[in-house]
Design a protein around this motif. Structure first.
Motif, PDB file in Angstrom:
ATOM      1  N   PHE B  27       0.857  -1.184   0.000  1.00  0.00           N
ATOM      2  CA  PHE B  27       0.000   0.000   0.000  1.00  0.00           C
ATOM      3  C   PHE B  27       0.897   1.239   0.000  1.00  0.00           C
ATOM      4  N   TYR B  28       1.872   1.211   0.884  1.00  0.00           N
ATOM      5  CA  TYR B  28       2.900   2.264   0.852  1.00  0.00           C
ATOM      6  C   TYR B  28       4.138   1.735   1.554  1.00  0.00           C
ATOM      7  N   ALA B  29       5.239   2.412   1.390  1.00  0.00           N
ATOM      8  CA  ALA B  29       6.497   1.977   2.001  1.00  0.00           C
ATOM      9  C   ALA B  29       7.386   3.201   2.156  1.00  0.00           C
ATOM     10  N   PRO B  30       8.354   3.136   3.056  1.00  0.00           N
ATOM     11  CA  PRO B  30       9.260   4.281   3.198  1.00  0.00           C
ATOM     12  C   PRO B  30       9.935   4.579   1.864  1.00  0.00           C
ATOM     13  N   ALA B  31       9.933   5.834   1.458  1.00  0.00           N
ATOM     14  CA  ALA B  31      10.620   6.208   0.224  1.00  0.00           C
ATOM     15  C   ALA B  31      12.123   5.978   0.406  1.00  0.00           C
ATOM     16  N   PHE B  32      12.804   5.634  -0.695  1.00  0.00           N
ATOM     17  CA  PHE B  32      14.260   5.446  -0.662  1.00  0.00           C
ATOM     18  C   PHE B  32      14.649   4.383   0.359  1.00  0.00           C
ATOM     19  N   GLU B  33      13.769   3.381   0.493  1.00  0.00           N
ATOM     20  CA  GLU B  33      13.958   2.327   1.492  1.00  0.00           C
ATOM     21  C   GLU B  33      15.307   1.648   1.308  1.00  0.00           C
ATOM     22  N   ILE B  34      15.689   1.360   0.051  1.00  0.00           N
ATOM     23  CA  ILE B  34      16.952   0.632  -0.137  1.00  0.00           C
ATOM     24  C   ILE B  34      18.153   1.519   0.164  1.00  0.00           C
ATOM     25  N   TYR B  35      17.913   2.836   0.289  1.00  0.00           N
ATOM     26  CA  TYR B  35      18.975   3.752   0.738  1.00  0.00           C
ATOM     27  C   TYR B  35      18.867   4.035   2.238  1.00  0.00           C
ATOM     28  N   GLY B  36      18.007   3.289   2.935  1.00  0.00           N
ATOM     29  CA  GLY B  36      17.865   3.505   4.375  1.00  0.00           C
ATOM     30  C   GLY B  36      16.687   4.396   4.724  1.00  0.00           C
ATOM     31  N   GLY B  37      16.038   4.993   3.700  1.00  0.00           N
ATOM     32  CA  GLY B  37      14.842   5.803   3.944  1.00  0.00           C
ATOM     33  C   GLY B  37      15.150   7.153   4.561  1.00  0.00           C
ATOM     34  N   VAL B  38      14.168   8.034   4.544  1.00  0.00           N
ATOM     35  CA  VAL B  38      14.249   9.347   5.177  1.00  0.00           C
ATOM     36  C   VAL B  38      12.921   9.529   5.923  1.00  0.00           C
ATOM     37  N   ALA B  39      12.987   9.901   7.196  1.00  0.00           N
ATOM     38  CA  ALA B  39      11.754  10.024   7.981  1.00  0.00           C
ATOM     39  C   ALA B  39      10.764  10.969   7.305  1.00  0.00           C
ATOM     40  N   GLY B  40       9.504  10.584   7.301  1.00  0.00           N
ATOM     41  CA  GLY B  40       8.461  11.476   6.810  1.00  0.00           C
ATOM     42  C   GLY B  40       8.278  11.473   5.305  1.00  0.00           C
ATOM     43  N   LEU B  41       8.937  10.559   4.590  1.00  0.00           N
ATOM     44  CA  LEU B  41       8.725  10.458   3.136  1.00  0.00           C
ATOM     45  C   LEU B  41       8.311   9.026   2.792  1.00  0.00           C
ATOM     46  N   TYR B  42       7.167   8.905   2.130  1.00  0.00           N
ATOM     47  CA  TYR B  42       6.619   7.584   1.779  1.00  0.00           C
ATOM     48  C   TYR B  42       6.238   7.529   0.307  1.00  0.00           C
ATOM     49  N   ASP B  43       6.404   6.347  -0.281  1.00  0.00           N
ATOM     50  CA  ASP B  43       5.922   6.091  -1.642  1.00  0.00           C
ATOM     51  C   ASP B  43       4.679   5.218  -1.564  1.00  0.00           C
ATOM     52  N   TYR B  44       3.727   5.473  -2.432  1.00  0.00           N
ATOM     53  CA  TYR B  44       2.555   4.612  -2.530  1.00  0.00           C
ATOM     54  C   TYR B  44       2.778   3.576  -3.619  1.00  0.00           C
ATOM     55  N   GLY B  45       2.528   2.311  -3.271  1.00  0.00           N
ATOM     56  CA  GLY B  45       2.564   1.249  -4.270  1.00  0.00           C
ATOM     57  C   GLY B  45       1.242   1.174  -5.008  1.00  0.00           C
ATOM     58  N   PRO B  46       1.069   0.147  -5.853  1.00  0.00           N
ATOM     59  CA  PRO B  46      -0.145   0.098  -6.687  1.00  0.00           C
ATOM     60  C   PRO B  46      -1.472   0.191  -5.911  1.00  0.00           C
ATOM     61  N   PRO B  47      -1.682  -0.584  -4.829  1.00  0.00           N
ATOM     62  CA  PRO B  47      -2.994  -0.448  -4.177  1.00  0.00           C
ATOM     63  C   PRO B  47      -3.164   0.904  -3.470  1.00  0.00           C
TER      64      PRO B  47
END
Lengths: 655, 655
Positions: B27-47
């Protein structure tokens, strides 16, 4: 006659009137206008906003729904390491020059282009040739700026040189642009001053994330990286299957050096991007057969490098067969892009696909075709369609250690044989101590032929290896043996390649407006925007004879019946004549209008007007609603409507 | 039984399983997750992306289409002067404290809230009271952090003090928060260290526009200013009529100090904002009657200031009549917000409207109600509904000199009489020279009573005025006369007031997911998302028995018939059991599923499954399509579907 289509191109394109219309009807306007505006930033008003929303809705249908793409929505704010890895920090730049005296900044390639075009126009004028009508306004604009370049005849050789350079200008590097400026005495047209050597300027807007500025960040210049970083999750969502595509519609930002071409060159824009992931060994597309016969105007890189801009008319099937377009998947998307653009109202005669030249290609691309659309500014790239190969997934995977790969179960396992070194680890450890690990590492790096050599030496009794520190170590068959072993691979791992169609929606919106603008002979001062129903901001205008309350129940009825049929209408009960209200809506591109008058109240009749022909029909309210719904949905056309309803000649039909 | 609705709240909310589902189904996941992510930034996946798109589509229908609002799309990047004028540069800030030793940054009000809540939870534990099941997870989280605040009993007085402060925490200023930290020994829970005095931190992201950094810019923290700056154009587009509303859906950015609450506190988010312009003297709303009887849970400012959070159940009509909600238009939008939220699936029992307290209110607002929705993090503001009065239009107009006003033609001209000074300009000029202008300026500033006095003096022969420089000038009736004149005003000019409903779409999306999550007793490990059809990412899942080619023609037929009816379906032909595929789609919130098996190929039958009840029906393919289209459009319900089709008990019905 009501059912004859009017030739939209009957009049030459009048840019002054066109721009006045867009401004008057608030399609868009400079952002922060009351603060004096900022170059390259525009706000969309209600009709521009609806037009954009309709283009996006059609894009979603044409690409995402039709091809079962996975839509995502990733963030704009991006921490710096992502764009360091992707190469944007080092290379996402344009060349700029400064006015040597005033310090004004100009984009180097645009400067060369503008000056050459102005000189060529001046040459034509001096030779007494009529300039192309299309170029009229361009020329006027140039004239104003191009201080010394008016009506001077050039030698035939120079004209040819200019034309050849212009045809391949996108292929010039920064230093080469600098050379052009010196060789052809290209100066800042605003001042006549010389310009400095071209310098690179990175186009990404910078910012910083968090209260202590600990995370430098960039505003994304494209949505693509957001797709790539989520690749593993997307692949899993797709049950591990390839090919598949992700899609995203969203804002991107580019800090353009000196944006001057309206919506065609802006600093903030809405993009729609597809990243289609394919097996690098199999770039066929299962639906290629559906587009094989689409005919395109192609301008390949060889033609450009030869100094020409002559297009070839060719089917996409033939272009792929001949290797002009690199592969089926790239060809499939080029054709689908063509179909989309034509469907929303771009004139196919002014649409070509131009291949990037070697130096011009983005740092990540292996082949790239731009959908270029001709308009009053020239040919403008509106869609790019690049084969990014495995570049992005590879660099991000390498940087983060997170595998961005596909694991494909093989139907038939691949059986291979190779030589392998086998150690007696216990004895090795005892004999060599901490060098045991070093030795194993050395063997891991040996290739087949080296292993054969060692195998031979061991058969002789011993083999000697040298550590990186120069220490010689003698190995015996008791420590290591070299044997041929059989390997069975049941899973194939690979990094997929990426085909990327990337749409600049603002540019498409602008050329769409240009291509659909014209004026009626009898009302040359006002324009008409013949936008197709599918993208028109409003589909049906409801025009009551006046704002009198007695029309309200009918207005409610018609507008709610249209709404239930999914047709977006607007009521205009303003205090002006019906003709003026229709004229206003011709400018807004509203394809149909219905009029409610006293006859409607008495007999439930309603007239229906078509924008392009101004033809009017009349019928029962529900009949007319049925006809207009079919017209808007594209399941009927005006000729058919003329058969279903009576022609209205201004006299109320007798019931 | 198939047609009995299941009670969604049968089980306590299990946050761990809920979060696992959202993550697993992307549904969503931390943005730049494979780079360790940044607090407060999220990407939405298809659903998540589809759910968001559907919420936006419904929002457009409910507000923009239904109320004929003017949609706009303005830029995110904003030059600094705009936010200097609007007051954001000076005041759009939060209070932060730093850990005195580590320098870690914390938001001051959140620190106080978290520590007080942890202490209250510890107190409850010490007293042996069972904590509320809803707060379980919250408490666990706190426990982990709140070093010393576990299971310690507090005095009854202290408990009361904490509760009163929490009820009005939003009303505390920075220095007051600092006092609280000292008085109650509030430390950084992560380290136990003291914290520094609160400092203001501006929440706007900064950047700079153009190649030479000549234009400092901010990323907008709300879309509102983009509306206001275009007010004149919008008013003209609306034919000069007020009231009307502009609407915008787009990204905004806030550089949150220390975001920790998932989608509820992010640095980049999609908003939907309405600016409704009204006559300040008439804030009635013509459609108020339609919402008068809507019952709301209101928490007004007086209740909060008294230290309570008890809501009042009241109709919006009564709330406006009693002056609890300031005016009809504000009340109208509060009710429309309520209707929208409930329609898309927010639990009305966990929805309240809280009025802002005096200090809490944004610098521009005169009254403000937040739609707060209860979830596992507590009560969260998801929609704000503020009366911004004339603040914004006034300040921008004053700064730019561009009038942002309404000119209203009066039906009856207003006739007024007043004393006016009339000069014999020629004589005045000759007599006074350059002082003539000064004298006229002095008279322009005189009020009625002063003019009466001068009139009297002139009747006596002369009157003396004193210039700003102290020079006395004597005037005679030959130079100036004071007369009563009649003025007729046929146009009224005013700056409209603005009522602003402002929606945080990500927050709404998150609480919607929480409110609709549950698990079946027989499959407690997997979740179900009972999202209403209107927002569900996919409406219908098409499940062929297997990926065998013989099902392809039927899959094509069903999916294209659904598409033509405007229903979005997905095919799942993955290599797993039908039960598992349905379970996966329960997690994705897909309300309906249809199964194609050998019986479908032979008899053209198809089964239909409903997500919440898992009930299954069977019928002819076209019949089932008809039923499912009605279900998705909301024109039929499951009980009716059970009457239209046969119950399917796993045995193929005999045709």
């Amino acid at each position: 006659m009501a059912n004859l289509p009017v030739n939209k191109t009957a009049h030459a394109f009048d840019k002054v009137k066109f721009e006045a219309l867009l401004n008057r009807r608030f399609f868009y306007a400079p952002a922060f206008e009351i603060y004096g505006g900022v170059a390259g930033l525009y706000d969309y008003g209600p009709p521009g906003s609806s037009l954009q929303a309709n283009i996006i809705a059609e894009w979603r249908k044409h690409f995402i729904v039709e091809e079962h793409m996975l839509e995502i929505d990733s963030t704009i704010m991006t921490p710096a390491p992502v764009f360091e890895t992707s190469g944007h920090v080092a290379r996402f730049a344009d060349w700029m020059v400064k006015d040597a005296k005033t310090g004004d900044v100009l984009r180097a390639d645009h400067l060369v282009k503008n000056v050459f075009e102005a000189r060529l126009a001046g040459d034509k004028e001096a030779r007494g040739q009529a300039a192309q009508p299309q170029k009229e306004d361009e020329k006027k604009r140039k004239k104003k700026n191009a201080v010394k370049n008016v009506a001077v005849q050039l030698s035939d050789e120079l004209v040819k040189e200019y034309e050849v350079i212009l045809a391949q200008l996108d292929n010039y590097s920064g230093p080469e642009l600098g050379e052009l400026c010196r060789k052809y005495d290209i100066r800042n047209p605003d001042t006549g001053n010389e310009v400095t050597e071209p310098q690179q300027f990175n186009l990404m807007f910078t910012s910083s994330i968090g209260p202590t500025g600990q995370h430098p960040g960039y505003l994304r210049p494209e949505t693509a990286q957001g797709h790539f970083l989520n690749f593993s999750r997307l692949l899993e969502f797709n049950n591990g299957r390839v090919p598949f595509a992700s899609a995203q519609i969203g804002r991107s930002f580019r800090n353009e050096i000196s944006p001057r071409a309206g919506l065609l060159r802006v600093r903030e824009f809405t993009m729609a991007e597809i990243e289609h992931y394919v097996d690098p060994d199999d770039k066929r597309h299962e639906r290629f057969g559906e587009v094989r016969d689409v005919v395109l105007d192609l301008l390949d890189r060889n033609v450009q490098v030869a100094g020409s801009t002559d297009v070839t008319k060719i089917t996409v099937g033939e272009a792929v067969d001949k290797g002009i377009i690199a592969n089926e998947t790239l060809g499939y998307f080029v054709a689908r892009i063509y179909q989309f653009l034509v469907k929303i109202g771009v004139d196919s005669a002014r649409l070509r696909f131009r291949q990037h030249m070697a130096n011009e290609m983005a740092h990540y691309a292996t082949d790239c075709w731009d959908a270029e659309i001709q308009n009053s500014y020239g040919w403008t790239e509106c869609v790019g369609c690049a084969d990014r190969a495995a570049y992005d997934l590879t660099v991000h995977s390498k940087k983060t250690g997170h595998p961005l790969i596909v694991r494909q179960a093989l139907k038939e396992p691949i059986v291979t044989e190779k030589l392998v070194a086998e150690f007696d680890k216990k004895t090795l450890g005892k004999t060599l101590g901490k060098d045991a690990g070093v030795v194993q590492k050395i063997f891991a790096d040996l290739d087949e032929s080296q292993l054969v050599k060692v195998q031979g030496e061991l058969a002789q009794g011993s083999s000697t290896v040298v550590t990186p520190e120069g220490k010689e170590i003698q190995l015996t068959p008791a420590l290591v043996t070299i044997e041929r072993k059989t390997f069975k691979q049941s899973v194939r791992e690979y990094t997929p390649n990426v085909i990327e169609p990337s749409f600049g929606l603002g540019r498409i919106l602008y050329v769409l407006l240009e291509h659909n603008f014209w004026a009626r002979e009898q009302d040359i001062e006002r324009g008409v925007l013949s936008l197709p129903s599918v993208v028109a901001p409003t589909k049906v205008l409801i025009v009551p004879l006046s704002a009198k309350e007695e029309f309200n129940p009918l207005i409610q009825e018609v507008s709610s019946k249209l709404r239930r049929a999914g047709v977006f209408s607007r009521v205009d009960d303003s205090n002006t004549s019906i003709g003026k209200r229709y004229a206003r809506n011709d400018e807004l591109g509203t394809p149909f209008g219905v009029t409610l008058d006293f006859a409607s109240v008495q007999n439930r009749t309603m007239t229906l007007r078509e924008r392009d022909t101004t033809g009017q029909l009349i019928g029962n309210i529900d009949e007319v609603i049925g006809v207009v719904v079919d017209l808007v949905n594209g399941s009927s056309d005006w000729a058919e409507a003329c058969n279903r309803l009576q022609v209205y000649d201004g006299v109320q039909a007798v019931e």
